[in-house]
Structure formats: C-alpha cells, structure tokens
Scaffold this motif. Structure first.
Motif, mmCIF file in Angstrom:
data_model
loop_
_atom_site.group_PDB
_atom_site.id
_atom_site.type_symbol
_atom_site.label_atom_id
_atom_site.label_comp_id
_atom_site.label_asym_id
_atom_site.label_seq_id
_atom_site.Cartn_x
_atom_site.Cartn_y
_atom_site.Cartn_z
ATOM 1 N N VAL A 124 9.812 13.866 0.266
ATOM 2 C CA VAL A 124 10.763 13.788 1.412
ATOM 3 C C VAL A 124 10.651 12.795 2.421
ATOM 4 O O VAL A 124 11.737 11.763 2.621
ATOM 5 C CB VAL A 124 10.796 15.057 2.192
ATOM 6 N N TRP A 125 9.576 12.214 2.868
ATOM 7 C CA TRP A 125 9.387 11.120 3.645
ATOM 8 C C TRP A 125 9.635 9.602 2.808
ATOM 9 O O TRP A 125 10.247 9.040 3.528
ATOM 10 C CB TRP A 125 7.959 11.107 4.360
ATOM 11 N N HIS A 126 9.251 9.704 1.675
ATOM 12 C CA HIS A 126 9.330 8.398 1.053
ATOM 13 C C HIS A 126 10.835 8.153 0.697
ATOM 14 O O HIS A 126 11.173 7.087 0.727
ATOM 15 C CB HIS A 126 8.529 8.697 -0.304
ATOM 16 N N ILE A 127 11.385 9.248 0.455
ATOM 17 C CA ILE A 127 13.106 8.991 0.186
ATOM 18 C C ILE A 127 13.663 8.537 1.368
ATOM 19 O O ILE A 127 14.615 7.910 1.391
ATOM 20 C CB ILE A 127 13.426 10.260 -0.458
ATOM 21 N N PHE A 153 4.692 -0.704 5.487
ATOM 22 C CA PHE A 153 3.201 -0.960 5.473
ATOM 23 C C PHE A 153 2.806 -1.829 6.465
ATOM 24 O O PHE A 153 1.366 -2.107 6.550
ATOM 25 C CB PHE A 153 2.633 -1.253 4.083
ATOM 26 N N SER A 154 3.577 -2.143 7.342
ATOM 27 C CA SER A 154 3.192 -2.974 8.684
ATOM 28 C C SER A 154 2.948 -2.035 9.633
ATOM 29 O O SER A 154 2.521 -2.403 10.866
ATOM 30 C CB SER A 154 4.295 -3.937 8.765
ATOM 31 N N THR A 155 3.190 -0.769 9.374
ATOM 32 C CA THR A 155 2.938 0.311 10.481
ATOM 33 C C THR A 155 1.526 1.104 10.128
ATOM 34 O O THR A 155 1.526 1.315 8.779
ATOM 35 C CB THR A 155 4.026 1.198 10.637
ATOM 36 N N TRP A 156 0.802 1.485 11.180
ATOM 37 C CA TRP A 156 -0.215 2.130 10.807
ATOM 38 C C TRP A 156 -0.078 3.755 10.060
ATOM 39 O O TRP A 156 -0.868 4.028 9.137
ATOM 40 C CB TRP A 156 -1.131 2.726 11.965
ATOM 41 N N TYR A 157 0.821 4.119 10.729
ATOM 42 C CA TYR A 157 1.219 5.465 10.105
ATOM 43 C C TYR A 157 1.831 5.406 8.787
ATOM 44 O O TYR A 157 1.422 6.361 7.637
ATOM 45 C CB TYR A 157 2.088 6.421 10.973
ATOM 46 N N GLY A 158 2.520 4.490 8.357
ATOM 47 C CA GLY A 158 2.870 4.249 6.976
ATOM 48 C C GLY A 158 1.812 4.236 5.879
ATOM 49 O O GLY A 158 1.830 4.627 5.119
ATOM 50 N N ASN A 159 1.007 3.378 6.324
ATOM 51 C CA ASN A 159 -0.364 3.435 5.502
ATOM 52 C C ASN A 159 -0.962 4.722 5.366
ATOM 53 O O ASN A 159 -1.631 4.885 4.318
ATOM 54 C CB ASN A 159 -1.239 2.012 6.023
ATOM 55 N N VAL A 160 -1.171 5.293 6.369
ATOM 56 C CA VAL A 160 -1.955 6.506 6.479
ATOM 57 C C VAL A 160 -1.324 7.639 5.644
ATOM 58 O O VAL A 160 -1.900 8.201 4.939
ATOM 59 C CB VAL A 160 -2.091 7.122 8.121
ATOM 60 N N LEU A 205 -6.861 5.423 -12.098
ATOM 61 C CA LEU A 205 -5.927 4.126 -12.006
ATOM 62 C C LEU A 205 -4.583 4.243 -11.609
ATOM 63 O O LEU A 205 -4.223 3.037 -10.720
ATOM 64 C CB LEU A 205 -5.566 3.805 -13.485
ATOM 65 N N ILE A 206 -3.875 5.451 -11.474
ATOM 66 C CA ILE A 206 -2.811 5.830 -11.037
ATOM 67 C C ILE A 206 -2.822 5.757 -9.584
ATOM 68 O O ILE A 206 -2.185 4.868 -8.635
ATOM 69 C CB ILE A 206 -2.040 7.058 -11.127
ATOM 70 N N SER A 207 -3.888 6.300 -8.665
ATOM 71 C CA SER A 207 -4.059 6.230 -7.405
ATOM 72 C C SER A 207 -4.422 4.949 -6.881
ATOM 73 O O SER A 207 -3.860 4.422 -5.909
ATOM 74 C CB SER A 207 -5.222 7.211 -7.002
ATOM 75 N N ALA A 208 -5.184 4.309 -7.688
ATOM 76 C CA ALA A 208 -5.638 2.653 -7.183
ATOM 77 C C ALA A 208 -4.516 1.808 -7.247
ATOM 78 O O ALA A 208 -4.395 0.739 -6.349
ATOM 79 C CB ALA A 208 -6.819 2.485 -8.019
ATOM 80 N N GLY A 209 -3.630 2.116 -8.363
ATOM 81 C CA GLY A 209 -2.574 1.123 -8.360
ATOM 82 C C GLY A 209 -1.359 1.289 -7.419
ATOM 83 O O GLY A 209 -0.967 0.297 -6.665
ATOM 84 N N PHE A 210 -1.260 2.599 -6.758
ATOM 85 C CA PHE A 210 -0.278 2.727 -5.701
ATOM 86 C C PHE A 210 -0.943 2.307 -4.456
ATOM 87 O O PHE A 210 -0.122 1.655 -3.640
ATOM 88 C CB PHE A 210 0.156 4.160 -5.845
ATOM 89 N N ILE A 211 -2.188 2.512 -4.270
ATOM 90 C CA ILE A 211 -2.800 2.175 -2.850
ATOM 91 C C ILE A 211 -3.152 0.739 -2.669
ATOM 92 O O ILE A 211 -3.007 0.395 -1.770
ATOM 93 C CB ILE A 211 -4.240 2.890 -2.938
ATOM 94 N N SER A 212 -3.171 0.200 -3.940
ATOM 95 C CA SER A 212 -3.071 -1.383 -3.792
ATOM 96 C C SER A 212 -1.814 -2.087 -2.953
ATOM 97 O O SER A 212 -1.993 -3.312 -2.590
ATOM 98 C CB SER A 212 -3.410 -2.054 -5.338
ATOM 99 N N ILE A 213 -0.903 -1.503 -3.135
ATOM 100 C CA ILE A 213 0.243 -1.926 -2.427
ATOM 101 C C ILE A 213 0.132 -1.999 -1.115
ATOM 102 O O ILE A 213 0.438 -2.934 -0.302
ATOM 103 C CB ILE A 213 1.553 -1.163 -2.880
ATOM 104 N N PRO A 214 0.001 -0.903 -0.261
ATOM 105 C CA PRO A 214 -0.170 -0.998 1.246
ATOM 106 C C PRO A 214 -1.633 -1.968 1.473
ATOM 107 O O PRO A 214 -1.409 -2.474 2.669
ATOM 108 C CB PRO A 214 -0.730 0.360 1.560
ATOM 109 N N VAL A 215 -2.470 -1.680 0.636
ATOM 110 C CA VAL A 215 -3.664 -2.859 0.717
ATOM 111 C C VAL A 215 -3.360 -4.209 0.715
ATOM 112 O O VAL A 215 -3.571 -5.058 1.659
ATOM 113 C CB VAL A 215 -4.766 -2.469 -0.106
ATOM 114 N N GLY A 216 -2.327 -4.406 -0.326
ATOM 115 C CA GLY A 216 -1.784 -5.816 -0.406
ATOM 116 C C GLY A 216 -1.042 -6.368 0.966
ATOM 117 O O GLY A 216 -1.381 -7.428 1.336
ATOM 118 N N VAL A 217 -0.212 -5.466 1.551
ATOM 119 C CA VAL A 217 0.543 -5.717 2.774
ATOM 120 C C VAL A 217 -0.488 -6.019 3.893
ATOM 121 O O VAL A 217 -0.381 -6.883 4.648
ATOM 122 C CB VAL A 217 1.650 -4.671 3.096
#
Length: 223
Positions: A124-127, A153-160, A205-217
């Motif tokens: 819901v939040w993501h949409i 992902f420039s916000t702390w809550y978005g990353n969390v 792999l799925i979790s790591a792939g998605f988490i790499s995006i906020p980490v990248g930002v």
C-alpha cells in the motif's frame, strides 16, 4: 467441483501455491526493471515508458500493463484470503496451547503470518509513494522513476520501511517457495535438500537485489 476444491484444506493450499508463484514471477520481473536504476536515469525512465507501450498496436496504450495489474491483484487477494482461512482452521483445530513449547519450525516459518501483514502494508505504501505519488516526498514526477526513487531513499524512513519489507520478503519467499513446491507435488526425498538450498539462495538474491537500491542511493552510487 471448484467450490468443493476451494472449501478443502488442500484446495486452499494449492490456491496459495499458484497465486504465490504468480506473485513471485512478478517480483522477479519487477526486480529486473528496478536494477536498471544503476545504469542511469535514461535506462530506467525509458524502461518505464516502454512498459506502457507493450502489446501495441494490438493493444492500446497501457492495456497490457493493466492486465498484469489485475492478475496480480487477484493473486494477492486469493493468496491473502486462503492464508487467513487456513490460519483460522489451524487455530480451531488446536484451540489449547501446548503445555511444553518445542519450537522446531524455522524463523521464517514462525514469522510467515506477520511477514504477510508487513508486506501487505508495504505494498500500500509503495503504491502511494512510487505509483500514484500520493505519499511521495517532494515533487512526484510522472514516468521519471529514477528521480522518484532517489527522492524516496533520500529520507531515513523511506530506507527503513523498504529494507525491513525486503527482509520480510526474503523470509516469505524462503518458506513460501519451499511450501509451494511441496504442495504442488514437485518435491521428493532425493530432491528436498537441493530444493531447500535453491529456495534459500533465491530468497537471498531477491532480498539483496532490492536492498541494493536504497543502499545505492545512500552511498551516492545512484544520485
């Protein structure tokens, strides 16, 4: 026949397995598109526009995308309803708590229910954040997912929120994939160990792939 199948415990497990596989295919495709963000705004923004033209000229603009969305919504509802009903049956079958607790199930198994709730809230939040822009921090830009992702992902809550949800997704996939294989009769004594290893590796792999995006930002690789 269909009603009898749905009313049975086995039928509900099959519905959970099939709907789970549909959602898993979507997750893989979604991750593929999301990882394009590491190739720059041109790639990921162009991919977002291309998705809306799929099926043309046979289908109109965005029709195929909406068909996928409808199928996905049906799968999510079927998965959630069958999971809830199976949970209720399990509680009714064993109304009294065990005197001696012997938790033999894995951590992923014990947290499947709460993980499902976490993922439902995250969807819901993501949409609202990246699809409609209703809850997006800053100015939401239509068909500019690169900029919108960087904003979030420039916000702390978005990353969390995102990282917690992706960890829950990994646990859910780990147990769900294994359960689906067993429900659909694809497991065996000779293949069980390999299937468990595959499910664990796939979930990681799925979790790591998605988490790499906020980490990248956060690290400035994506900016």
């Amino acid at each position: 026949m269909a009603r009898t199948m749905w009313d049975s415990t086995v039928g509900k497990k099959v519905v959970m397995a099939v709907s789970g596989m549909i959602m898993l295919l979507y997750v893989v495709a979604h991750l593929y598109g999301d990882l394009k963000i590491f190739f720059g705004p041109g790639d990921v923004n162009g991919y977002a526009r291309w998705l809306r033209t799929l099926g043309e000229p046979f289908l109109h603009y965005e029709w195929l995308l909406w068909i996928v969305r409808v199928v996905l919504v049906v799968a999510v509802i079927a998965h959630g309803v069958s999971a809830f009903q199976l949970s209720r049956r399990d509680i009714k079958a064993r109304p009294d708590k065990y005197v001696h607790k012997k938790p033999r199930a894995s951590y992923a198994t014990r947290t499947m229910r709460w993980g499902g709730v976490v993922l439902a809230l995250f969807i819901v939040w993501h949409i609202l954040d990246l699809t409609t822009g209703t809850a997006h921090p800053g100015g939401y830009q239509e068909l500019h997912p690169y900029q919108n992702v960087v904003d979030t992902f420039s916000t702390w809550y978005g990353n969390v929120v995102y990282i917690v949800a992706m960890l829950a997704l990994g646990l859910h996939i780990r147990h769900g994939l294994w359960s689906a294989v067993q429900t659909l009769g694809l497991g065996s004594r000779t293949r069980d160990r390999a299937l468990k290893t595959t499910a664990n590796a796939f979930a990681l792999l799925i979790s790591a792939g998605f988490i790499s995006i906020p980490v990248g930002v956060m690290t400035g690789i994506v900016n």
